[in-house]
Design an enzyme around this catalytic site. Structure first.
Site, PDB file in Angstrom:
ATOM      1  N   ASP A  92      -3.851  -7.558  47.494  1.00 20.22           N
ATOM      2  CA  ASP A  92      -3.873  -7.183  48.914  1.00 20.22           C
ATOM      3  C   ASP A  92      -3.728  -5.675  49.107  1.00 20.22           C
ATOM      4  O   ASP A  92      -3.811  -5.177  50.233  1.00 20.22           O
ATOM      5  CB  ASP A  92      -2.838  -7.976  49.728  1.00 20.22           C
ATOM      6  CG  ASP A  92      -1.407  -7.739  49.261  1.00 20.22           C
ATOM      7  OD1 ASP A  92      -1.211  -7.024  48.252  1.00 20.22           O
ATOM      8  OD2 ASP A  92      -0.484  -8.285  49.903  1.00 20.22           O
ATOM      9  N   SER A  93      -3.590  -4.929  47.996  1.00 15.43           N
ATOM     10  CA  SER A  93      -3.659  -3.463  48.099  1.00 15.43           C
ATOM     11  C   SER A  93      -5.020  -3.039  48.631  1.00 15.43           C
ATOM     12  O   SER A  93      -5.197  -1.904  49.065  1.00 15.43           O
ATOM     13  CB  SER A  93      -3.414  -2.808  46.736  1.00 15.43           C
ATOM     14  OG  SER A  93      -4.367  -3.265  45.799  1.00 15.43           O
ATOM     15  N   GLU A 230       6.907  -5.396  38.996  1.00 16.14           N
ATOM     16  CA  GLU A 230       6.519  -4.081  39.533  1.00 16.14           C
ATOM     17  C   GLU A 230       7.727  -3.154  39.681  1.00 16.14           C
ATOM     18  O   GLU A 230       8.779  -3.545  40.213  1.00 16.14           O
ATOM     19  CB  GLU A 230       5.818  -4.252  40.901  1.00 16.14           C
ATOM     20  CG  GLU A 230       5.421  -2.906  41.513  1.00 16.14           C
ATOM     21  CD  GLU A 230       4.370  -2.994  42.613  1.00 16.14           C
ATOM     22  OE1 GLU A 230       3.841  -4.092  42.860  1.00 16.14           O
ATOM     23  OE2 GLU A 230       4.090  -1.936  43.215  1.00 16.14           O
TER      24      GLU A 230
HETATM   25  O1  KIV Z   1      -2.022  -5.780  45.676  1.00 12.58           O
HETATM   26  C1  KIV Z   1      -2.140  -5.423  44.505  1.00 12.58           C
HETATM   27  O2  KIV Z   1      -3.131  -4.803  44.114  1.00 12.58           O
HETATM   28  C2  KIV Z   1      -1.062  -5.769  43.592  1.00 12.58           C
HETATM   29  C3  KIV Z   1      -1.107  -5.196  42.229  1.00 12.58           C
HETATM   30  C4  KIV Z   1      -0.939  -3.746  42.262  1.00 12.58           C
HETATM   31  C5  KIV Z   1      -0.121  -5.841  41.337  1.00 12.58           C
HETATM   32  O3  KIV Z   1      -0.187  -6.484  43.956  1.00 12.58           O
END
Ligand code: KIV
Length: 335
Positions: A92-93, A230
């Site tokens: 979700d990034s 993380e």
């Molecule tokens: O949303 C994302 O891309 C993530 C990763 C960075 C682990 O949670």
């Protein structure tokens, strides 16, 4: 098969009428080629075997690091898969790196699904996992299962990821018992940034490290097949990893985890200079610089008319050109 539409001149001179169909009815010509804009036009770039849960478990047993990279659309999924990533994560990034949002909390389930479908069309081998976005899974395990099923059926994903530790155990159990592989995400959980007091390193105190271990054991017991850790000091992440019997994937947690994940846009350097980057991001390329150089060169050449030079154009015979030139005035006057 690609379809090309030819728009043609209206009321051409008599002797050209047989050659040129009327403009009112553009004709569709079928050609046995894909459009240059179609990803199907690119050569087969991936001959790897499909990565399954078994593949991931085998890598873990062999102590071979598991490679994970995010993707948010067809090209980023395509290149990650072609480059040999074992897991492609529609994280979700993408809310920030693909949609320009402030944080991950804004992105909706339908938006995530759109990105999942694009990535899914590109990825032929890697195991695909998508984040359940905030609001799609926290209220009840049943709601979470419904969201997970949508990710599989509508998004084409093979598994889902969700943030949270021991408190998410019933939810992880529900989803994994329904046959959907779950990637847990503990330590710094960006969807909960406001209750964590921002993007802060986790597991720094002894009590924090104990919480992390408890969370890891709880999500494993609930059925998570893999756990993201993380922003945790490397020594703590390594001890937690050794205590688990499922792989851990580190992001900002050192190399004692069973594998690593990064956000693709970050590690490719696809952003302008001066943008904030977390300490754990290593940039392996300068995609922004390369793209900018290319676009600036294109701009220059368009302005100077150096582009398109003759090799980028389609030839016409001298006879056709002469015939056309003879009737140009007549056609133009009648229009
Ligand atoms: O949303 C994302 O891309 C993530 C990763 C960075 C682990 O949670």
């Amino acid at each position: 098969m690609a379809m090309k539409t030819l728009n043609c001149l209206r009321r051409p001179a008599l002797h050209l009428r047989s050659l040129i169909p009327p403009r009112q009815s553009p004709i569709k010509i079928c050609i046995a080629q894909y459009s240059s804009h179609s990803p199907m036009g690119s050569p087969a770039t991936n001959t790897r075997k499909k990565v399954t849960i078994q593949t991931i478990q085998n890598l873990y047993k062999k102590n071979e690091p598991i490679t994970v990279l995010t993707a948010s659309d067809f090209p980023s999924g395509h290149v990650a898969d072609t480059a040999g990533m074992e897991i492609v994560l529609v994280g979700d990034s993408l809310a920030m790196v693909a949609m320009g949002m402030e944080d991950t909390n804004e992105v909706t389930m339908d938006e995530m699904l759109l990105h999942c479908r694009s990535v899914n069309r590109a990825v032929k081998s890697a195991f695909t996992i998508a984040d359940l976005p905030m609001g799609s899974y926290e209220t009840t395990p049943e709601k979470a299962l419904e969201s997970a099923i949508r990710m599989v059926k509508e998004g084409g994903m093979k598994g889902i990821k969700l943030e949270g530790g021991a408190e998410m155990a019933p939810t992880i159990r529900k989803i994994s018992q329904a046959g959907i592989p779950v990637m847990a995400h503990i330590g710094l959980t960006p969807q909960r940034q406001h209750s964590l007091g921002g993007f802060r390193v986790q597991g720094k105190s002894a009590a924090g490290a104990v919480k992390l271990l408890r969370d890891a054991l709880a999500v494993q017991k609930a059925g998570a097949f893999i756990v993201i850790i993380e922003a945790v000091p490397p020594e703590i992440a390594e001890i937690v990893t050794r205590r688990l019997s499922v792989p851990t994937i580190g992001i900002g947690s050192g190399n004692g985890c069973s594998g690593q994940v990064l956000v693709q846009v970050d590690m490719l350097g696809n952003f302008p200079e001066g943008r904030f980057l977390p300490k754990f991001v290593k940039t392996y390329a300068d995609v922004w610089g390369e793209a900018r150089r290319g676009i600036e060169a294109y701009r220059e050449e368009v302005k100077s008319r150096a582009f398109p030079s003759v090799e980028y154009t389609y030839p016409v015979s001298k006879e056709v050109l002469e015939e056309f030139e003879k009737v140009v005035d007549e056609v133009a006057e009648k229009e």
